[in-house]
Each structure stands twice: as C-alpha cells, then as structure tokens.
Design a protein around this motif. Structure first.
Motif, mmCIF file in Angstrom:
data_model
loop_
_atom_site.group_PDB
_atom_site.id
_atom_site.type_symbol
_atom_site.label_atom_id
_atom_site.label_comp_id
_atom_site.label_asym_id
_atom_site.label_seq_id
_atom_site.Cartn_x
_atom_site.Cartn_y
_atom_site.Cartn_z
ATOM 1 N N ILE A 24 0.717 -1.110 -0.057
ATOM 2 C CA ILE A 24 -0.037 -0.019 -0.141
ATOM 3 C C ILE A 24 0.730 1.291 -0.057
ATOM 4 O O ILE A 24 0.775 2.357 -0.791
ATOM 5 C CB ILE A 24 -0.970 -0.094 1.186
ATOM 6 N N ILE A 25 1.783 1.310 0.777
ATOM 7 C CA ILE A 25 2.650 2.443 0.708
ATOM 8 C C ILE A 25 3.404 2.551 -0.381
ATOM 9 O O ILE A 25 3.472 3.920 -0.940
ATOM 10 C CB ILE A 25 3.780 2.194 1.888
ATOM 11 N N VAL A 26 3.853 1.772 -1.320
ATOM 12 C CA VAL A 26 4.912 1.830 -2.416
ATOM 13 C C VAL A 26 3.705 2.266 -3.589
ATOM 14 O O VAL A 26 3.947 2.977 -4.420
ATOM 15 C CB VAL A 26 5.502 0.538 -2.752
ATOM 16 N N LEU A 27 2.343 1.739 -3.497
ATOM 17 C CA LEU A 27 1.289 1.784 -4.377
ATOM 18 C C LEU A 27 1.171 3.618 -4.252
ATOM 19 O O LEU A 27 0.775 4.202 -5.240
ATOM 20 C CB LEU A 27 0.143 1.131 -4.199
ATOM 21 N N TRP A 28 0.772 4.017 -2.915
ATOM 22 C CA TRP A 28 0.499 5.288 -2.605
ATOM 23 C C TRP A 28 1.702 6.301 -3.039
ATOM 24 O O TRP A 28 1.408 7.228 -3.763
ATOM 25 C CB TRP A 28 0.356 5.304 -1.183
ATOM 26 N N MET A 29 2.831 5.766 -2.860
ATOM 27 C CA MET A 29 3.988 6.931 -3.175
ATOM 28 C C MET A 29 4.153 6.867 -4.774
ATOM 29 O O MET A 29 4.422 7.948 -5.308
ATOM 30 C CB MET A 29 5.375 6.292 -2.678
ATOM 31 N N SER A 52 -7.927 13.442 0.559
ATOM 32 C CA SER A 52 -6.925 14.664 0.012
ATOM 33 C C SER A 52 -6.186 14.109 -1.002
ATOM 34 O O SER A 52 -5.164 13.722 -0.607
ATOM 35 C CB SER A 52 -6.518 15.455 0.909
ATOM 36 N N PRO A 53 -6.306 14.334 -2.361
ATOM 37 C CA PRO A 53 -7.538 14.771 -2.914
ATOM 38 C C PRO A 53 -8.535 13.452 -3.188
ATOM 39 O O PRO A 53 -8.062 12.449 -2.910
ATOM 40 C CB PRO A 53 -7.145 15.309 -4.455
ATOM 41 N N PRO A 54 -9.814 13.766 -3.224
ATOM 42 C CA PRO A 54 -10.560 12.737 -3.578
ATOM 43 C C PRO A 54 -10.253 11.736 -4.780
ATOM 44 O O PRO A 54 -9.607 12.131 -5.856
ATOM 45 C CB PRO A 54 -12.176 13.363 -4.158
ATOM 46 N N ARG A 55 -10.598 10.629 -4.781
ATOM 47 C CA ARG A 55 -9.896 9.412 -5.668
ATOM 48 C C ARG A 55 -11.165 9.232 -6.621
ATOM 49 O O ARG A 55 -12.075 8.472 -5.949
ATOM 50 C CB ARG A 55 -9.438 8.312 -4.737
ATOM 51 N N PRO A 56 -10.997 9.157 -7.775
ATOM 52 C CA PRO A 56 -12.116 8.961 -8.948
ATOM 53 C C PRO A 56 -12.249 7.310 -8.644
ATOM 54 O O PRO A 56 -11.268 6.463 -8.785
ATOM 55 C CB PRO A 56 -11.580 9.147 -10.142
ATOM 56 N N LEU A 57 -13.536 6.805 -8.845
ATOM 57 C CA LEU A 57 -13.755 5.246 -9.183
ATOM 58 C C LEU A 57 -13.018 4.920 -10.362
ATOM 59 O O LEU A 57 -13.516 5.567 -11.356
ATOM 60 C CB LEU A 57 -15.218 5.123 -8.708
ATOM 61 N N PRO A 58 -12.884 3.674 -10.531
ATOM 62 C CA PRO A 58 -12.502 2.996 -11.809
ATOM 63 C C PRO A 58 -13.875 2.551 -12.351
ATOM 64 O O PRO A 58 -14.866 2.341 -11.804
ATOM 65 C CB PRO A 58 -11.709 1.932 -11.367
ATOM 66 N N LYS A 59 -13.831 2.035 -13.464
ATOM 67 C CA LYS A 59 -14.848 1.418 -14.293
ATOM 68 C C LYS A 59 -14.999 0.185 -13.689
ATOM 69 O O LYS A 59 -13.999 -0.711 -13.235
ATOM 70 C CB LYS A 59 -14.546 1.082 -15.650
ATOM 71 N N VAL A 144 -21.897 -8.098 -5.306
ATOM 72 C CA VAL A 144 -20.410 -8.706 -5.361
ATOM 73 C C VAL A 144 -20.114 -8.767 -6.876
ATOM 74 O O VAL A 144 -20.724 -8.119 -7.803
ATOM 75 C CB VAL A 144 -21.098 -10.215 -5.019
ATOM 76 N N GLY A 145 -18.804 -9.163 -7.088
ATOM 77 C CA GLY A 145 -18.126 -9.225 -8.058
ATOM 78 C C GLY A 145 -17.016 -10.400 -8.068
ATOM 79 O O GLY A 145 -16.839 -11.234 -7.288
ATOM 80 N N SER A 146 -16.380 -10.578 -9.246
ATOM 81 C CA SER A 146 -15.284 -11.475 -9.274
ATOM 82 C C SER A 146 -14.308 -11.119 -8.534
ATOM 83 O O SER A 146 -14.105 -9.861 -7.832
ATOM 84 C CB SER A 146 -14.768 -11.358 -10.725
ATOM 85 N N GLU A 147 -13.538 -12.072 -8.044
ATOM 86 C CA GLU A 147 -12.184 -11.972 -7.333
ATOM 87 C C GLU A 147 -11.361 -10.696 -7.695
ATOM 88 O O GLU A 147 -10.742 -9.919 -7.004
ATOM 89 C CB GLU A 147 -11.292 -13.048 -7.108
ATOM 90 N N LYS A 148 -11.154 -10.728 -9.074
ATOM 91 C CA LYS A 148 -10.313 -9.849 -9.885
ATOM 92 C C LYS A 148 -10.828 -8.073 -9.479
ATOM 93 O O LYS A 148 -10.188 -7.128 -9.439
ATOM 94 C CB LYS A 148 -10.038 -10.035 -11.153
ATOM 95 N N GLU A 149 -12.297 -8.175 -9.500
ATOM 96 C CA GLU A 149 -13.122 -6.928 -9.407
ATOM 97 C C GLU A 149 -12.990 -6.479 -8.042
ATOM 98 O O GLU A 149 -12.791 -5.189 -7.813
ATOM 99 C CB GLU A 149 -14.453 -7.073 -10.010
ATOM 100 N N LYS A 155 -8.164 -2.073 -3.392
ATOM 101 C CA LYS A 155 -7.040 -1.319 -3.447
ATOM 102 C C LYS A 155 -7.341 0.204 -3.766
ATOM 103 O O LYS A 155 -6.694 1.009 -3.278
ATOM 104 C CB LYS A 155 -6.241 -1.807 -4.881
ATOM 105 N N ILE A 156 -8.250 0.571 -4.607
ATOM 106 C CA ILE A 156 -8.739 1.960 -4.933
ATOM 107 C C ILE A 156 -9.381 2.408 -3.600
ATOM 108 O O ILE A 156 -9.150 3.618 -2.996
ATOM 109 C CB ILE A 156 -9.816 1.980 -5.945
ATOM 110 N N PHE A 157 -10.385 1.746 -2.841
ATOM 111 C CA PHE A 157 -10.889 2.063 -1.586
ATOM 112 C C PHE A 157 -9.884 2.464 -0.722
ATOM 113 O O PHE A 157 -9.932 3.059 0.623
ATOM 114 C CB PHE A 157 -12.056 1.458 -1.293
#
Length: 214
Positions: A24-29, A52-59, A144-149, A155-157
């Motif tokens: 998570i730290i690496v992803l954020w950086m 800060s800032p707000p993060r857009p949702l993916p498709k 619900v969604g697939s494992e990938k979804e 990760k986004i949230f």
C-alpha cells in the motif's frame, strides 16, 4: 486487497500484513506524482476523514442481489456510503453496520445510497449476503463481483482484508471495518474509521464543506 495464508500461523499473518502494508505504501508513493494537487484548504476538524484529494472510482461491474448490473454510473448524482463485508463477519462488523444504519435513518432521502460490497467472491452471492444482512436488521443495496474486481476495488478504496485458507477446507476473512463515502461525482471523498463518534455530525460538516468547494 486480499492475501492468503495456508493454515493458521501467527508468523504467516504477521508477514502477510507487513507485505500488504508495504504494498500500500509503495502504491501510494507511486501514485503521488500522478495525482492532482488538492487546492482546497481543509479545516482541521475534517482532516481525519476527508480524502485529499478525492479518488475517482474506476470502471466497475458488480452484480446486485436482484442480479442487476451495478456500474460506476450508479454512484453519480448521489451521496453513497460503502462498506465491504461478508456473511461471517460478526461480531466484528456490528459497529460498522450499526453506524451505517444510523446514517441511513438520518439521511433517509433519495440523495443517499447505502451499498454493501461482498468480500467473499469465491463462496457468496449477493443474494446470500443480502439475506444475512436482512436477518440482522439491515436493508442496504448489496453487490458482489469477481475476485479480480473485488481486489481492484479494495485497492482503490484502500479496504484491506485477509483471507486465510485452512487445510481442512475452511477459511476465515479478516478485514478493516471502514465506512467509505463516495460523492455525487463518483469519487471516494471520505473514510470513517472505527471507533465511530458523531459520524452524522461529521457528515453534515462534510456536505457543507463540499457545497462551498465544489
């Protein structure tokens, strides 16, 4: 983001959590240079939960308890409270579910939506999760969604969870119990973390700030 340990082993849990936190730290950086600078002046009273800032949702494409498709467009034009969960979450999920219901009662109008997203993509349908929540007195939209979804969304949230598979075929899911707010523009705008205190008041303050800055 999900990770798995084979069998119950405290060292395995520790190593897995350290890997998750490190990722998570690496992803954020790595994302920092790509993110827009937040030009808002956020009051100190809002800084603990406003993103800060707000993060857009993916498709995204999820399936509801009525077997309808739930996409990114579902969030548009409304305030949305989102919680990741599963039907074996008790008693740990009780405070978050209760707080979500309190918000649902406080903001009982068409401008608000309440969504429970299932973490147990392998074993649980939206119908199963919906029945569990209804049995506990909660009436939220369930998807619900697939494992990938689900992995992508977590990760986004930044909704951490850990699934442990045991040698006897059983499994356990552990998670953080945050409540996420998605704004009418489809962005992750705030995160409320337990223990919860005065969330309804904080939500009113959040909306006043939103009206002034958007």
């Amino acid at each position: 983001m999900a990770a798995r340990c084979k069998g119950f082993n405290s060292k395995c849990f520790l190593i897995t959590y350290l890997i998750i936190v490190g990722f998570i730290i690496v992803l954020w950086m790595n994302r920092l240079p790509l993110m827009q600078k937040d030009t808002r002046v956020i009051p100190e009273s809002l800084q603990s939960y406003l993103e800060s800032p707000p993060r857009p949702l993916p498709k995204l494409v999820l399936e509801t308890e009525n077997k309808l498709a739930l996409t990114t467009q579902w969030f548009g034009g409304k305030w949305n409270v989102v919680y990741f969960t599963h039907s074996n979450c008790l008693p740990d999920c009780q405070p978050s579910l209760a707080e979500m219901k309190n918000l649902q009662i406080t903001f009982a109008n068409t401008d608000f939506q309440f969504l429970a997203i299932g973490l147990d993509a392998q074993h649980e349908t939206a119908g199963n999760l919906s029945q569990f929540l209804i049995s506990q007195g909660y009436d939220f939209t369930v998807a619900v969604g697939s494992e990938k979804e689900i992995d992508k969304l977590s990760k986004i949230f930044i909704a951490l969870f850990l699934q442990t598979d045991y040698t006897d075929g059983s499994y356990q899911i552990e998670q953080e119990h945050h409540l996420f707010v998605v704004d009418p523009k489809g962005r992750i705008y705030a995160t409320f973390r337990p223990p919860f205190s005065s969330v309804s008041s904080q939500f009113f303050a959040l909306r006043r700030f939103y009206a002034k800055t958007e």
